[in-house]
Design a protein around this motif. Structure first.
Motif, mmCIF file in Angstrom:
data_model
loop_
_atom_site.group_PDB
_atom_site.id
_atom_site.type_symbol
_atom_site.label_atom_id
_atom_site.label_comp_id
_atom_site.label_asym_id
_atom_site.label_seq_id
_atom_site.Cartn_x
_atom_site.Cartn_y
_atom_site.Cartn_z
ATOM 1 N N ILE A 148 -9.929 6.534 38.450
ATOM 2 C CA ILE A 148 -9.570 7.808 37.817
ATOM 3 C C ILE A 148 -10.759 8.369 37.043
ATOM 4 O O ILE A 148 -11.103 9.544 37.164
ATOM 5 C CB ILE A 148 -8.369 7.608 36.861
ATOM 6 N N LEU A 149 -11.394 7.488 36.257
ATOM 7 C CA LEU A 149 -12.547 7.939 35.464
ATOM 8 C C LEU A 149 -13.637 8.496 36.373
ATOM 9 O O LEU A 149 -14.269 9.501 36.073
ATOM 10 C CB LEU A 149 -13.102 6.780 34.627
ATOM 11 N N LYS A 150 -13.822 7.817 37.514
ATOM 12 C CA LYS A 150 -14.856 8.291 38.441
ATOM 13 C C LYS A 150 -14.453 9.613 39.077
ATOM 14 O O LYS A 150 -15.279 10.511 39.230
ATOM 15 C CB LYS A 150 -15.087 7.253 39.530
ATOM 16 N N MET B 83 -12.790 11.884 37.824
ATOM 17 C CA MET B 83 -12.986 12.964 36.860
ATOM 18 C C MET B 83 -14.452 13.160 36.497
ATOM 19 O O MET B 83 -14.756 13.939 35.600
ATOM 20 C CB MET B 83 -12.159 12.691 35.614
#
Ligand SMILES: Nc1ncnc2c1ncn2[C@@H]1O[C@H](COP(=O)(O)OP(=O)(O)OP(=O)(O)O)[C@@H](O)[C@H]1O
Ligand SMILES: [Mg+2]
Lengths: 404, 254
Positions: free
Chosen positions: A307-309, A311
């Motif tokens: 998810i962090l990637k 975004m």
């Protein structure tokens, strides 16, 4: 960095049990390390102190230690030669003493005349070592004043002070007289003024201190002395100091405590290396622990990483999140571990006091050593985190997003 | 009107040894402010296409222009940066970070982008949560929210970096019909108010029939591409890929 730190912190917080377990592991590891280090350091320092605390670090002797024939008895059948190891003393001792007093690292200098003989009282006849000293100078090495248990430290004229063992054996009190025979055949009466306890049975049973002037006439030394005893500030520099003195003056020999205690030093060294090996294994265990926990964590958090990637978090920053986790674990674990190690050491000192109330195990808490432990554990944490960090950086966001 | 998205002959091949060509040359133009839906049977390549448009993955061949800039030649980190600044995502399984609160999740894109105005960011995140009807839930952990609430947080998050393009892959896929409609209406409102371009992948015929444009993909090719008039939702309904039972999620011919 703030973003990475915040995420790292939350990740650690969300896996509470896991985080606490690995922290506990690090705490145990580091506290064992600190405790062991302090204990071994303390024991070693104590041993060294016992060896060199109240004894000369360097002793300056006349050079000719080679035995030379003293008496030759010859008859038809045999030839008996009696050897004397050293009759002549140090001639230029005042010059040497002056030089030693000038040297910065030399803290105590005590010229001495030694001789052997017998103490005679009633039926008893005990072998003794008579040491002619200047009280204030020898006091710097032997702490005679401090170690006096009875009477006073007075060695003027025919006054002497003797050890506790000898006093017990010959039932002597301050004020009593004692007859001393030298091996050279001279005999005289002395007055016991004080009784000392130097902490060593051998010294307490054989040493007799008298003034250097009295010893000079007793042993017929005229203007020579037998040796100069020296203490230095850095006890482990005794070899260098001895060499330096020998290079400076001819016809003398300088002995260092280090050369005379090779065995002890070797023992201390092997103790240090075995302690080092234990420490290394503790570090390895801590590193593996952190590595395995973080490796599991990367798998557990792969969804979040994806998810962090997605975004827009860059590869490197995802890795840093795990490095920071390793650093946080290593740092907090080792600080708490160091504190509990110090606590453990204190408790150990408190609960293992001997009958006199003195600690049986001297423990030295060395701040540098503790700081090094913390730095090592923290770096180990980051090194341990680097493999999981690399794996997390490689994670492809679409793989993660695809699956629930 | 300028194009928000332009693709030229997009080809995507998965697998190194066993090659599986999933998209066979997609040419697509999407206008700014358009609200489109992508429909099609399972495995037809909808998500693959959306991921390419969203700069989450690189095409095997072809070109992609987003808002005039070519993105198919960028490396991983440049793509990441591009996504962070220009695109909002809403996924089927919300994909929020359970370790953080609603408002923190909404602010996440700005944290990642190293925004240096935390107060302003937080105010905006609060406003967005208010917009999606989650006033009062700002400081709740994600795990404490219902499915619909989570998806609203995800919508708020997709708006955080003021993107011109929002991509949603089955955003209501695991929500009930009523909640789905609410989320869809929310997306529609945002589209109208902020002129944000939307592309929504969906299995839901009702949702597809309410969008401006329907792009139907079959076997990695654009099979149909037509405009809807949203006012005539019920007339559209039968037109929208009547061959599929979307609600069944399978390619059943009615
Ligand atoms: N990361 C991947 N690696 C290999 N093959 C993949 C990958 N992602 C998708 N595929 C394959 O590509 C094809 C298209 O997949 P895609 O997810 O785009 O379909 P979809 O239209 O989104 O389907 P659904 O409606 O079920 O979500 C499928 O055959 C799938 O197995
Ligand atoms: Mg899909």
């Amino acid at each position: 960095m703030w973003f990475e730190f915040k995420v790292a912190w939350r990740f650690l917080k969300s896996g509470k049990t896991q985080t606490l377990l690995i922290l506990l592991g690090i705490i145990v590891g580091v506290s064992v390390q600190v405790f062991l280090g302090s204990l071994i350091g303390g024991l070693q320092q104590d041993l060294v102190n016992q060896t060199v605390g109240t004894s000369p670090h360097v002793t300056i002797l006349p050079e000719n230690e080679i035995p030379r024939p003293l008496v030759v008895n010859e008859d038809k059948y045999s030839r008996v030669i009696t050897f004397a190891s050293s009759t002549s003393g140090i001639n230029r001792w005042r010059e040497i003493e002056e030089y030693l007093n000038e040297e910065e690292q030399i803290t105590e200098v005590s010229p001495t005349i030694d001789g052997s003989g017998f103490a005679v009282r009633g039926q008893k006849n005990l072998q003794v070592v008579m040491r002619g000293i200047e009280l204030d100078k020898a006091d710097g090495i032997y702490n005679i004043n401090e170690n006096l248990v009875n009477g006073q430290a007075d060695i003027g004229g025919n006054n002497i002070i003797i050890g506790t063992e000898l006093a017990n054996e010959l039932e002597l009190q301050p004020g009593d007289t004692l007859k001393l025979n030298t091996s050279g055949g001279v005999s005289d009466r002395f007055i016991v003024r004080g009784i000392f306890d130097l902490g060593s049975k051998e010294l307490n049973s054989s040493w007799i201190f008298m003034s250097i002037r009295r010893a000079s006439t007793l042993f017929n030394f005229s203007d020579q002395i037998s040796n100069i005893e020296v203490q230095i500030s850095d006890v482990f520099a005794s070899d260098q100091v001895a060499d330096q003195i020998m290079n400076r003056f001819n016809n003398i020999n300088a002995e260092s405590w280090q050369r005379n205690n090779q065995q002890l030093l070797t023992a201390l060294q092997s103790q240090s290396s075995s302690s080092l090996i234990i420490q290394i294994f503790v570090i390895i265990a801590v590193t593996l622990g952190i590595a395995s926990v973080l490796a599991v964590s990367v798998v557990q958090k792969s969804r979040q990483i994806g998810i962090l990637k997605a975004m827009g978090t860059k590869r490197k920053r995802v890795g840093i999140i795990f490095l920071i986790q390793g650093a946080i674990l290593g740092l907090t674990g080792s600080i708490l571990g160091a504190l509990s190690g110090i606590g453990l050491s204190q408790a150990f000192v408190t609960f293992t006091r001997g009958a006199t109330g003195d600690p049986l195990f001297p423990i030295t808490i060395n701040p540098t050593f503790i700081l090094i432990s913390i730095v090592i554990a923290t770096s180990a944490g980051m090194i341990a985190a680097s493999i999981p960090a690399r794996n997390s950086a490689k994670l492809n966001p679409i793989e993660v997003i695809h699956n629930a | 009107m300028p194009n928000m998205i332009e693709t030229k002959n997009l080809i995507k091949v998965y697998g190194k040894e066993v090659k599986n060509e999933v998209l066979h040359g997609i040419n697509l133009e999407i206008k700014k402010g358009e609200f489109s839906s992508i429909i099609g049977p399972s495995g037809s390549g909808k998500s693959t296409l959306l991921n390419l448009l969203g700069a989450l993955d690189n095409p095997t061949e072809g070109e992609i222009y987003l808002n005039g800039s070519q993105i198919n030649k960028l490396d991983d980190d440049q793509l990441a940066d591009f996504r962070n600044k220009n695109i909002g995502f809403v996924f089927q399984f919300h994909h929020l970070l359970p370790e953080f609160t609603s408002v923190e999740n909404v602010m996440m894109p700005n944290w990642i982008g190293d925004s240096n105005n935390p107060d302003q960011d937080e105010n905006r995140a609060m406003e967005l949560l208010d917009l999606v009807g989650l006033k009062g839930f700002e400081n709740k952990l994600i795990t404490k929210l219902s499915g619909g609430q989570k998806q609203r947080v995800a919508v708020a998050r997709s708006l955080m970096n003021k993107p011109e393009l929002i991509l949603a892959d089955e955003p209501t896929g695991n929500l009930d019909t009523e909640t789905s409609t609410k989320i869809y209406d929310l997306l529609r409102d945002i589209n109208k108010e902020l002129d944000t371009t939307f592309i929504v992948v969906t299995h839901d015929r009702h949702i597809a029939s309410k969008t401006d444009r329907v792009i139907e993909i079959i076997d990695g090719r654009i099979d149909k591409d037509y405009l809807n008039s949203p006012e005539h939702e019920y007339d559209n309904f039968e037109n929208v890929a009547p061959k599929y039972c979307f609600l069944c999620g399978e390619n059943v011919i009615k």
